[in-house]
Write an enzyme that holds these catalytic residues in place. Structure first.
Site, PDB file in Angstrom:
ATOM      1  CB  SER A 271      38.735  13.535  79.322  1.00 49.32           C
ATOM      2  OG  SER A 271      38.948  13.266  80.693  1.00 49.32           O
TER       3      SER A 271
ATOM      4  CG  HIS B 250      48.079  16.902  82.867  1.00 51.98           C
ATOM      5  ND1 HIS B 250      47.937  15.546  82.963  1.00 51.98           N
ATOM      6  CD2 HIS B 250      46.829  17.401  83.015  1.00 51.98           C
ATOM      7  CE1 HIS B 250      46.663  15.245  83.184  1.00 51.98           C
ATOM      8  NE2 HIS B 250      45.964  16.355  83.208  1.00 51.98           N
TER       9      HIS B 250
ATOM     10  CE  LYS C 204      47.421  14.619  77.333  1.00 56.27           C
ATOM     11  NZ  LYS C 204      47.271  14.970  78.758  1.00 56.27           N
TER      12      LYS C 204
ATOM     13  CE1 TYR D  52      44.492  11.163  84.130  1.00 57.74           C
ATOM     14  CE2 TYR D  52      42.260  11.971  83.802  1.00 57.74           C
ATOM     15  CZ  TYR D  52      43.625  12.205  83.866  1.00 57.74           C
ATOM     16  OH  TYR D  52      44.121  13.458  83.656  1.00 57.74           O
TER      17      TYR D  52
ATOM     18  CB  THR E 255      46.842  10.476  81.261  1.00 54.24           C
ATOM     19  OG1 THR E 255      46.124  10.882  80.090  1.00 54.24           O
ATOM     20  CG2 THR E 255      47.493  11.695  81.888  1.00 54.24           C
TER      21      THR E 255
HETATM   22  C1  FNR Z   1      43.567  18.878  80.709  1.00 54.51           C
HETATM   23  N1  FNR Z   1      44.416  17.814  80.393  1.00 54.51           N
HETATM   24  C2  FNR Z   1      43.961  16.524  80.540  1.00 54.51           C
HETATM   25  N2  FNR Z   1      44.759  15.477  80.186  1.00 54.51           N
HETATM   26  C3  FNR Z   1      44.308  14.215  80.296  1.00 54.51           C
HETATM   27  O1  FNR Z   1      45.042  13.290  79.964  1.00 54.51           O
HETATM   28  N3  FNR Z   1      43.051  13.973  80.777  1.00 54.51           N
HETATM   29  C4  FNR Z   1      42.203  14.951  81.145  1.00 54.51           C
HETATM   30  O2  FNR Z   1      41.078  14.698  81.557  1.00 54.51           O
HETATM   31  C5  FNR Z   1      42.670  16.282  81.066  1.00 54.51           C
HETATM   32  N4  FNR Z   1      41.894  17.309  81.478  1.00 54.51           N
HETATM   33  C6  FNR Z   1      42.298  18.597  81.275  1.00 54.51           C
HETATM   34  C7  FNR Z   1      41.452  19.642  81.592  1.00 54.51           C
HETATM   35  C8  FNR Z   1      41.827  20.952  81.331  1.00 54.51           C
HETATM   36  C9  FNR Z   1      40.897  22.071  81.668  1.00 54.51           C
HETATM   37  C10 FNR Z   1      43.089  21.220  80.739  1.00 54.51           C
HETATM   38  C11 FNR Z   1      43.511  22.632  80.416  1.00 54.51           C
HETATM   39  C12 FNR Z   1      43.946  20.193  80.458  1.00 54.51           C
HETATM   40  C13 FNR Z   1      45.737  18.081  79.772  1.00 54.51           C
HETATM   41  C14 FNR Z   1      45.602  18.221  78.260  1.00 54.51           C
HETATM   42  O3  FNR Z   1      45.313  16.988  77.667  1.00 54.51           O
HETATM   43  C15 FNR Z   1      46.887  18.766  77.613  1.00 54.51           C
HETATM   44  O4  FNR Z   1      47.991  17.993  78.021  1.00 54.51           O
HETATM   45  C16 FNR Z   1      47.143  20.229  77.897  1.00 54.51           C
HETATM   46  O5  FNR Z   1      45.939  20.956  77.948  1.00 54.51           O
HETATM   47  C17 FNR Z   1      48.052  20.834  76.840  1.00 54.51           C
HETATM   48  O6  FNR Z   1      48.372  22.153  77.124  1.00 54.51           O
HETATM   49  P1  FNR Z   1      47.600  23.442  76.532  1.00 54.51           P
HETATM   50  O7  FNR Z   1      47.383  23.224  75.051  1.00 54.51           O
HETATM   51  O8  FNR Z   1      46.315  23.550  77.288  1.00 54.51           O
HETATM   52  O9  FNR Z   1      48.544  24.541  76.847  1.00 54.51           O
HETATM   53  C1  LAC Z   2      42.993  18.001  84.743  1.00 50.69           C
HETATM   54  C2  LAC Z   2      42.809  16.530  84.857  1.00 50.69           C
HETATM   55  C3  LAC Z   2      41.466  16.109  85.094  1.00 50.69           C
HETATM   56  O1  LAC Z   2      44.041  18.387  84.218  1.00 50.69           O
HETATM   57  O2  LAC Z   2      43.405  15.848  83.838  1.00 50.69           O
HETATM   58  O3  LAC Z   2      42.168  18.780  85.259  1.00 50.69           O
END
Ligand code: FNR
Ligand code: LAC
Length: 379
Positions: A122, A266, A242, A144, A170
């Protein structure tokens, strides 16, 4: 570390009880993590309908097993962006991993590297891109786009220089979804943990969620398809988009030459009311028409989920929360354990379904589950 004390929760898992499922590790992580951190990881936006729907969608499909097929050797290898992966499961980008474990992203990288899995890092990681790269993990960089475009360009160039294999833009987060749990908890980063790749700073002071304020202050909500050519000019790395949920956007992604798209909401953390990713996967695969690779994430917790996603046309899947639970419970080993649970469960599912290779998991491998009878159906 403060413990969550709620009378209805199971006692902390004894080290003698091996975790067999992702849910076992989630329960152990919940015991271990401060409530603010657990809520941030586990939660979704709004009333968390999309979060729940991601899981329910997997229950709407059954697997159609074929029998008397030689499954003495199940081969999980898959190719994504021209790279051969030992199994079709990647680590989705998740922010702030040092809240789960003192080595955070570096520990995650160690667990992923042990199994040769791809980790997507990330933009708001709590370790630097270079520290993570030093573990040798196979890595992609999640971007981002910030209002500060020079800083954004520097990030992409650093990722390229540090051996990241793709830029994952993203596209579902112009602003942060309304995470009510975080607003109520006044989410902030614990002392000593910062945005390691962005001046190492913490999150802004906020009345509600510090992360929401961060997006408001720093993230560029004006980004459009027109900016993608600028992004592509920053490095020769393949671009992955994404957060695509419609056939229309999948076609635009093909037009701009995206190497892959990730069908994602997400993890139910952005637009509440968006569809479950599994439900829209088929229309997106069709729209992509083989011209860009299609990956999917959201709610994948067991091997049969991976199997169903592959049957509906995904080339590979990503998981987010599952490995955060492993990280919280047991650092790098915990991350490795989660990946092994998913991988081995996929092998098991494939063997019992009579599909010995990933390419054998085609559309005929699943069917819509019979609808549960509703009241009045027998009249
Ligand atoms: C995320 N996700 C996410 N996506 C992204 O593009 N950048 C990020 O910094 C984050 N940060 C993030 C933090 C946390 C705590 C979670 C749970 C998710 C989304 C992540 O990449 C992904 O799309 C989802 O987590 C997929 O779903 P599941 O496997 O958690 O159900
Ligand atoms: C999140 C962001 C940081 O899902 O992607 O918390």
């Amino acid at each position: 570390v403060s413990r969550r004390s709620e009378p209805d929760l199971p006692a902390i898992e004894s080290p003698l009880t091996p975790a067999l499922t992702v849910e076992d590790l989630e329960a152990a992580a919940r015991e271990r993590l401060p409530a603010m951190v657990f809520d941030y990881y586990a939660g979704g936006s709004g009333e968390e309908w999309t979060l729940r729907e991601n899981r329910r969608a997997y229950e709407r499909w059954v697997i159609r097993p074929r029998v008397l097929v030689d499954v003495s050797n199940v081969d999980l290898r898959a190719t994504v962006l021209g790279e051969e992966l030992p199994f079709p499961i990647l680590l989705a980008p998740t922010a702030f991993q040092r809240m789960a474990h003192r080595y955070g992203e570096v520990a995650t990288a160690g667990g992923a590297a042990a199994l040769d899995a791809v980790m997507v890092v990330s933009t708001i990681a709590t370790a630097t891109l270079e520290e993570i790269a030093a573990t040798g993990v196979r890595r992609w960089f999640q971007l981002y786009v910030l209002k500060d475009r020079d800083l954004t360009a520097t990030l992409v160039k650093r990722a390229h220089a540090a051996g990241y294999g793709a830029v994952v833009l993203t596209v579902d987060t112009p602003l942060l979804g309304r995470r009510l749990r975080d607003e109520r908890n006044k989410f902030s980063l614990p002392p000593g943990i910062g945005l390691a790749n962005l001046e190492g700073s913490g999150l802004p002071e906020s009345e509600g969620s510090g992360l929401s304020s961060f997006f408001q202050d720093r993230h560029d909500a004006s980004l459009t398809w027109d900016d993608v050519s600028w992004l592509r000019s920053l490095s020769p790395l393949p671009l992955v988009l994404k957060g695509i949920l419609t056939a229309e956007d999948a076609r635009l992604a093909v037009d701009i030459g995206a190497g892959a798209i990730v069908v994602s909401n997400h993890g139910g953390r952005q637009l509440d009311g968006a569809p479950a990713t599994l439900d829209v996967l088929p229309e997106i695969v069709e729209a992509a028409g083989g011209r860009t690779e299609v990956l999917v994430d959201g709610g994948i917790r067991r091997g049969s989920d991976v199997f169903k996603a592959l049957a509906l046309g995904a080339r590979a899947v990503l998981v987010g929360r599952p490995y955060l639970w492993g990280l919280a419970v047991n650092g790098a080993e915990g991350v490795q354990q989660v990946l092994e649970i998913l991988r081995d469960d996929l092998i098991h599912t494939m063997a019992l379904a009579g599909r010995a290779r990933v390419a054998d998991i085609d559309r005929s491998a699943v069917a819509a589950a019979p609808r549960a009878p509703e009241r009045g159906d027998d009249r």
